[in-house]
Design a protein around this motif. Structure first.
Motif, PDB file in Angstrom:
ATOM      1  N   TYR A  16       0.812  -1.213   0.000  1.00 19.51           N
ATOM      2  CA  TYR A  16       0.000   0.000   0.000  1.00 19.51           C
ATOM      3  C   TYR A  16       0.853   1.275   0.000  1.00 19.51           C
ATOM      4  CZ  TYR A  16      -3.344  -3.564   1.144  1.00 19.51           C
ATOM      5  OH  TYR A  16      -4.092  -4.716   1.108  1.00 19.51           O
ATOM      6  N   SER A 104      -4.596  -2.092  -3.222  1.00 20.49           N
ATOM      7  CA  SER A 104      -3.199  -1.670  -3.405  1.00 20.49           C
ATOM      8  C   SER A 104      -2.952  -1.010  -4.755  1.00 20.49           C
ATOM      9  CB  SER A 104      -2.255  -2.863  -3.239  1.00 20.49           C
ATOM     10  OG  SER A 104      -2.314  -3.704  -4.379  1.00 20.49           O
ATOM     11  N   SER A 185      -8.436   2.637   1.824  1.00 22.33           N
ATOM     12  CA  SER A 185      -7.775   3.489   0.832  1.00 22.33           C
ATOM     13  C   SER A 185      -8.732   4.593   0.379  1.00 22.33           C
ATOM     14  CB  SER A 185      -7.344   2.664  -0.384  1.00 22.33           C
ATOM     15  OG  SER A 185      -6.263   1.814  -0.056  1.00 22.33           O
TER      16      SER A 185
END
Length: 189
Positions: A16, A104, A185
């Motif tokens: 990440y 990711s 995220s």
């Protein structure tokens, strides 16, 4: 699969590094795991095992005013956790693995990742390391809408039920009997 150690964990959450992402784990202290998520959302929460935490906002000025930034919805009150949980849907372990990989990618979209096939095996091993911290019987919750359990996370994710101040955030809560983790995220357009 790699053995779960502090080193393999650090390598796994390093996937990440290119993303505005928060990835960390805390002890499960409450019967209702959502109350432990409140602890995870706090900016200075260390990993309960002392392992590496990925938090893109460490030291950010926004956190001076609000240590929970960028999260707008927080399960800080047992009376409101039900409405907060309505932003999440449970997904199976196999979907959680693919979702961890998708989280990711640079645009949170596997189909837009030019070198995905070359990186896929490595990313999947890292996702398996993350999942290995959460044994069989653990539960996984995503904010990708009411059909989350049947989504193919290697295809474009077309919706989210945001819990942050941003217009688009995608994330996964990982819940075992002893730990609660998050990989979240953000797009901060």
């Amino acid at each position: 699969m790699a053995e779960l150690t502090d080193w393999s964990w650090s390598e796994a959450i390093d996937m990440y590094a290119r993303r505005y992402t928060i990835a960390k784990v805390t002890s499960r202290e409450h019967e209702d795991w959502a109350l432990d998520v409140n602890t995870l959302m706090h900016g200075d929460t260390p990993d309960n095992r002392g392992w590496r935490v990925k938090d893109s906002l460490t030291g950010d000025l926004e956190r001076l005013d609000d240590p929970y930034y960028p999260f707008a919805l927080r399960p800080d009150d047992p009376a409101t956790t039900g409405s907060w949980k309505s932003h999440l849907d449970e997904i199976p372990r196999s979907s959680a693995k693919r979702f961890l990989v998708a989280l990711s990618t640079l645009w949170l979209n596997v189909e837009e990742e030019e070198d995905f096939e070359e990186r896929r095996a490595d990313l999947e091993v890292k996702a398996e390391v993350i999942l290995s911290r959460f044994p069989e019987g653990s539960r996984f919750f995503a904010n990708t809408g009411p059909h989350s359990e049947s989504l193919d996370y290697y295809k474009r994710i077309s919706g989210c039920d945001t819990i942050s101040v941003h217009v688009w955030d995608l994330g996964l809560f990982l819940v075992s009997e002893t730990e609660v983790g998050m990989v979240w995220s953000f797009h901060a357009w």
